[in-house]
Motif scaffolding. Structure first.
Motif, PDB file in Angstrom:
ATOM      1  N   MET A   1       8.399  11.858  -1.019  1.00 28.80           N
ATOM      2  CA  MET A   1       7.018  12.263  -1.328  1.00 28.80           C
ATOM      3  C   MET A   1       6.075  11.118  -0.959  1.00 28.80           C
ATOM      4  SD  MET A   1       5.475  13.386  -4.956  1.00 28.80           S
ATOM      5  CE  MET A   1       5.130  15.120  -5.006  1.00 28.80           C
ATOM      6  N   SER A   2       4.978  11.455  -0.317  1.00 34.38           N
ATOM      7  CA  SER A   2       4.036  10.395   0.077  1.00 34.38           C
ATOM      8  C   SER A   2       3.222   9.953  -1.139  1.00 34.38           C
ATOM      9  CB  SER A   2       3.108  10.904   1.165  1.00 34.38           C
ATOM     10  OG  SER A   2       2.183  11.807   0.606  1.00 34.38           O
ATOM     11  N   LEU A   3       2.619   8.776  -0.995  1.00 35.08           N
ATOM     12  CA  LEU A   3       1.809   8.235  -2.094  1.00 35.08           C
ATOM     13  C   LEU A   3       0.623   9.166  -2.376  1.00 35.08           C
ATOM     14  CD1 LEU A   3       1.464   5.830  -3.984  1.00 35.08           C
ATOM     15  CD2 LEU A   3       0.161   4.684  -2.218  1.00 35.08           C
TER      16      LEU A   3
ATOM     17  N   THR B   1       1.439   7.939 -11.279  1.00 33.29           N
ATOM     18  CA  THR B   1       2.024   8.077  -9.939  1.00 33.29           C
ATOM     19  C   THR B   1       3.429   7.458  -9.885  1.00 33.29           C
ATOM     20  OG1 THR B   1      -0.194   7.972  -9.021  1.00 33.29           O
ATOM     21  CG2 THR B   1       1.595   7.650  -7.483  1.00 33.29           C
ATOM     22  N   VAL B   2       3.615   6.354 -10.608  1.00 34.68           N
ATOM     23  CA  VAL B   2       4.943   5.719 -10.645  1.00 34.68           C
ATOM     24  C   VAL B   2       5.974   6.717 -11.176  1.00 34.68           C
ATOM     25  CG1 VAL B   2       6.313   3.856 -11.668  1.00 34.68           C
ATOM     26  CG2 VAL B   2       3.972   3.422 -10.978  1.00 34.68           C
TER      27      VAL B   2
ATOM     28  N   LEU C   1      -8.558   0.978 -15.799  1.00 38.49           N
ATOM     29  CA  LEU C   1      -7.345   0.194 -16.044  1.00 38.49           C
ATOM     30  C   LEU C   1      -6.822   0.515 -17.442  1.00 38.49           C
ATOM     31  CD1 LEU C   1      -8.272  -3.353 -14.692  1.00 38.49           C
ATOM     32  CD2 LEU C   1      -6.946  -1.598 -13.556  1.00 38.49           C
TER      33      LEU C   1
ATOM     34  N   ALA D   1      -2.413  -3.735 -16.078  1.00 39.53           N
ATOM     35  CA  ALA D   1      -3.257  -4.065 -14.914  1.00 39.53           C
ATOM     36  C   ALA D   1      -3.336  -2.921 -13.911  1.00 39.53           C
ATOM     37  CB  ALA D   1      -2.725  -5.318 -14.233  1.00 39.53           C
ATOM     38  N   MET D   2      -2.752  -1.778 -14.272  1.00 39.58           N
ATOM     39  CA  MET D   2      -2.783  -0.633 -13.347  1.00 39.58           C
ATOM     40  C   MET D   2      -3.705   0.457 -13.884  1.00 39.58           C
ATOM     41  SD  MET D   2       1.243  -0.463 -12.395  1.00 39.58           S
ATOM     42  CE  MET D   2       1.214   0.873 -11.233  1.00 39.58           C
TER      43      MET D   2
ATOM     44  N   ALA E   1      -2.495   5.354 -11.172  1.00 40.78           N
ATOM     45  CA  ALA E   1      -1.360   4.626 -10.582  1.00 40.78           C
ATOM     46  C   ALA E   1      -0.158   4.651 -11.524  1.00 40.78           C
ATOM     47  CB  ALA E   1      -1.766   3.192 -10.272  1.00 40.78           C
TER      48      ALA E   1
ATOM     49  N   VAL F   1       3.573   0.701  -5.335  1.00 44.16           N
ATOM     50  CA  VAL F   1       3.235   1.164  -6.684  1.00 44.16           C
ATOM     51  C   VAL F   1       4.427   0.911  -7.614  1.00 44.16           C
ATOM     52  CG1 VAL F   1       2.508   3.157  -8.035  1.00 44.16           C
ATOM     53  CG2 VAL F   1       1.761   2.931  -5.698  1.00 44.16           C
TER      54      VAL F   1
ATOM     55  N   TYR G   1      -5.395  -3.359  -7.883  1.00 43.35           N
ATOM     56  CA  TYR G   1      -4.244  -3.915  -8.597  1.00 43.35           C
ATOM     57  C   TYR G   1      -4.054  -5.364  -8.196  1.00 43.35           C
ATOM     58  CZ  TYR G   1       0.276  -4.984 -10.401  1.00 43.35           C
ATOM     59  OH  TYR G   1       1.294  -5.595 -11.074  1.00 43.35           O
TER      60      TYR G   1
ATOM     61  N   ARG H   1       0.808  -1.219   0.000  1.00 43.55           N
ATOM     62  CA  ARG H   1       0.000   0.000   0.000  1.00 43.55           C
ATOM     63  C   ARG H   1       0.840   1.268   0.000  1.00 43.55           C
ATOM     64  NH1 ARG H   1      -5.351  -1.267   1.755  1.00 43.55           N
ATOM     65  NH2 ARG H   1      -5.435  -3.417   2.417  1.00 43.55           N
ATOM     66  N   SER H   2       2.146   1.125   0.070  1.00 45.74           N
ATOM     67  CA  SER H   2       3.001   2.316   0.157  1.00 45.74           C
ATOM     68  C   SER H   2       3.449   2.753  -1.235  1.00 45.74           C
ATOM     69  CB  SER H   2       4.226   1.996   1.005  1.00 45.74           C
ATOM     70  OG  SER H   2       5.041   1.103   0.288  1.00 45.74           O
ATOM     71  N   ARG H   3       4.272   3.787  -1.292  1.00 43.28           N
ATOM     72  CA  ARG H   3       4.832   4.257  -2.562  1.00 43.28           C
ATOM     73  C   ARG H   3       5.687   3.157  -3.185  1.00 43.28           C
ATOM     74  NH1 ARG H   3       8.870   9.036  -1.755  1.00 43.28           N
ATOM     75  NH2 ARG H   3       9.884   8.041  -3.502  1.00 43.28           N
TER      76      ARG H   3
ATOM     77  N   LEU I   1       6.687   9.480  -8.575  1.00 45.95           N
ATOM     78  CA  LEU I   1       7.497   9.022  -7.444  1.00 45.95           C
ATOM     79  C   LEU I   1       8.947   8.749  -7.822  1.00 45.95           C
ATOM     80  CD1 LEU I   1       4.982   6.570  -5.752  1.00 45.95           C
ATOM     81  CD2 LEU I   1       5.892   8.649  -4.742  1.00 45.95           C
TER      82      LEU I   1
END
Lengths: 347, 244
Positions: free
Chosen positions: B110-112, B98-99, B135, B90-91, B95, A207, A338, A202-204, B102
């Motif tokens: 940085m937080s999710l 976001t990858v 998706l 599948a994402m 998301a 992902v 996911y 569930r964290s960064r 990050l």
């Protein structure tokens, strides 16, 4: 005064100014505390039957092996067919140091971590070099090679008989209490692994793991240090698996490579993965309990039980091809959750 | 900004890129064109670190980047899109971006939640915010191309490598995609190296064009110079179409 109200799909409880909603259909019972509570209360019903306690302790340990394996499979984007290698390394390290040097279980615990981390680190470049089937084949062979070593150096590893008489983690004086305590210890270990896997997921970092599992070239192009991640997610779960070996040594007080290193043992892990959903942490618990119970049920069948597990595995592959497992199919709430799909890749 | 000199790459006996050299100035849109098999995508793969060059130099912002892994090249400010979209099937769209947020730019600790918030901004920019929870496997080709653009922009690139961004799009979608790329360049101040087969688009968008053929540089110049060059017409259409 608590007031209950029945809606179409949920029960609403109101107490003072608070409102609690419970969805009726069990698949939406997402609170893991329900499962934890059931597992905590389980020994109250069966504490008079040591065979059951042993069976559920084994289930917890099987889950504790499968949860890190799921993390490893996603993090390295490779299918590892031999996680029991580290079970063997951890177990033999703890057992040998305890028997021959008289080390306390706490010291053998540290030694197990160091040994598993060192060997996993040494082998970790295979996650870069070997791709797809080659990685799976290498990891399949490693525990078998280690098993051969336990026979070749029989004086040290005691081959088929294994090592016996290691000091226990706990001794409460009565056999029943010991069984109950080992159940709770194994449950604590499994729940700790579950918590770690869940937090990572569930964290960064979760992902990023998902991105590596999906397409490592693209993930790299987006700035993910894939090589470093692969080493970490090969070494860390290996150490967690090694700790299960240490736990087995100091609870069952016997350890033989012939029990844990052969392909039969991996077969059970594979079934757990397929039933619980590939790389899905919570599913591993259901899968592990299914396998542990099935193993006990078919034991009286004699030689036939060697055929049952491969048949179950084939059935799981044929009827659950999407890799979400029975648990995953039932439990998936949103289509957007996911769900790591593990593939044996060519690239 | 980007200087390529004497670049060579071969695969076994096939010389894919041979002695290619050109430069890209800051703020430019440079088109990289050529017939199929000319070595355009190989050049892009070499710049983005997917392949290692056999010989030659690739300098970005004065620093040699040839031989660096893709993630380090990304951190230096180069990101790319793919000819055939390669989404994380599948994402969800959110998301996926976001990858990039990050891992791409320099955003330590940085937080999710913050990353998802920033990723929403890029999705909004490319017009995919409404599809943030869809998706990637359920997106159409135009949306996949926009997702790739959002993913690339989220790494905060200085140089964006676009590999046939218009391939498979209908004229309406191509026009929208072109507007999007222009506004991305304007808003984020990025430089673009663009491989394209749709001549109408690349001639309108690029300030300079580099033409490759058989792994070698054929011509370099403004779109007008390139389109009237005999060697380019011959490479694309054959010798009999050249008007002397």
């Amino acid at each position: 005064m608590v007031k209950f109200e029945l809606k179409r799909d949920r029960i609403i409880a109101r107490w003072r100014d608070r409102k609690y909603e419970y969805i009726i259909e069990p698949r939406y019972w997402r609170n893991p505390w329900i499962g934890v509570l059931l597992l905590v209360l389980l020994p109250l019903a069966i504490f008079r039957y040591p065979a059951f306690l042993t069976m559920f302790t084994t289930a917890n340990l099987l889950a504790a092996i499968t949860i890190p394996l799921g993390l490893q499979m996603v993090g390295t984007a490779r299918v590892n067919f031999g996680p029991q290698l580290y079970l063997g390394i951890g177990g033999y390290t703890a057992a040998l140091l305890n028997l021959h040097l008289g080390w306390h279980p706490f010291l053998t615990f540290l030694a197990t971590i160091v040994m598993c981390a060192a060997i996993a680190l040494m082998l970790s470049p295979i996650t870069w070099i070997a791709k797809g089937l080659y990685f799976s084949l290498i990891t399949l062979i490693l525990p078998l090679a280690f098993l051969d070593l336990t026979f070749i150096y029989g004086d040290l590893f005691r081959g088929e008989v294994g090592l016996v008489g290691m000091s226990p983690l706990l001794d409460l004086g009565r056999v029943t209490w010991n069984y109950v305590s080992y159940y709770y210890l194994s449950l604590a270990l499994m729940l700790f692994y579950l918590l770690v896997a869940d937090k990572i997921g569930r964290s960064r970092y979760g992902v990023t793991l998902a991105a590596i599992n999906e397409d490592e070239d693209v993930a790299r192009m987006m700035g993910v240090n894939v090589s470093r991640n692969k080493v970490f997610y090969y070494v860390f779960p290996s150490v967690l698996t090694g700790i299960v070996g240490w736990f087995i040594v100091h609870t069952f007080r016997t350890f033989a490579g012939v029990t844990y290193l052969p392909l039969d043992y991996m077969l059970k892990i594979l079934i757990i993965i397929l039933i619980g959903g590939r790389a899905y942490s919570y599913g591993a618990v259901w899968g592990a309990y299914f396998v542990a119970i099935l193993e006990d049920v078919i034991r009286p069948l004699g030689p036939i039980n060697y055929v049952v597990f491969p048949l179950v595995l084939i059935a799981a592959i044929v009827f659950l091809p999407r890799g979400e497992g029975i648990f995953g199919l039932y439990h998936k709430r949103h289509h957007r959750d996911y769900f790591p799909q593990l593939k044996v890749r060519r690239n | 900004m980007l200087e390529i000199q004497g670049l060579h790459k071969s695969f076994g006996g096939l010389q894919a890129v041979s002695d290619v050299g050109f430069s890209v100035q800051e703020g430019e849109i440079v088109g990289l064109i050529g017939p199929n098999g000319a070595g355009k995508t190989t050049v892009m793969n070499l710049v983005s670190g997917t392949f290692k060059a056999d010989r030659g130099s690739i300098r970005f912002m004065g620093e040699e980047i040839s031989g660096l892994p893709s993630n380090k090249i990304c951190h230096r400010g180069i990101c790319r899109t793919y000819q055939i979209p390669r989404p994380f099937y599948a994402m969800t769209a959110l998301a996926s971006v976001t990858v990039s947020v990050l891992n791409g730019g320099h955003r330590p600790n940085m937080s999710l939640f913050d990353a998802s918030f920033e990723a929403s901004y890029y999705l909004e920019f490319v017009g995919l915010f409404a599809k943030r929870d869809t998706l990637a496997r359920d997106l159409n080709l135009y949306e996949l191309r926009m997702l790739e653009l959002a993913r690339a922009l989220a790494t905060v690139p200085k140089l964006l490598l676009l590999d046939e961004a218009m391939a498979g799009l209908n004229p309406g979608e191509a026009s929208r995609a072109l507007d999007m790329i222009w506004s991305a360049q304007e808003q984020f101040g990025i430089t673009i190296l663009w491989i394209e087969h749709v001549m109408k688009v690349i001639m309108a968008a690029a300030q300079r064009i580099v033409v490759l053929q058989h792994g070698q540089k054929l011509v370099e110049g403004t779109p007008k110079e390139v389109i009237n060059d005999e060697r380019v017409i011959k490479a694309y259409l054959g010798g009999r179409h050249v008007v002397h």
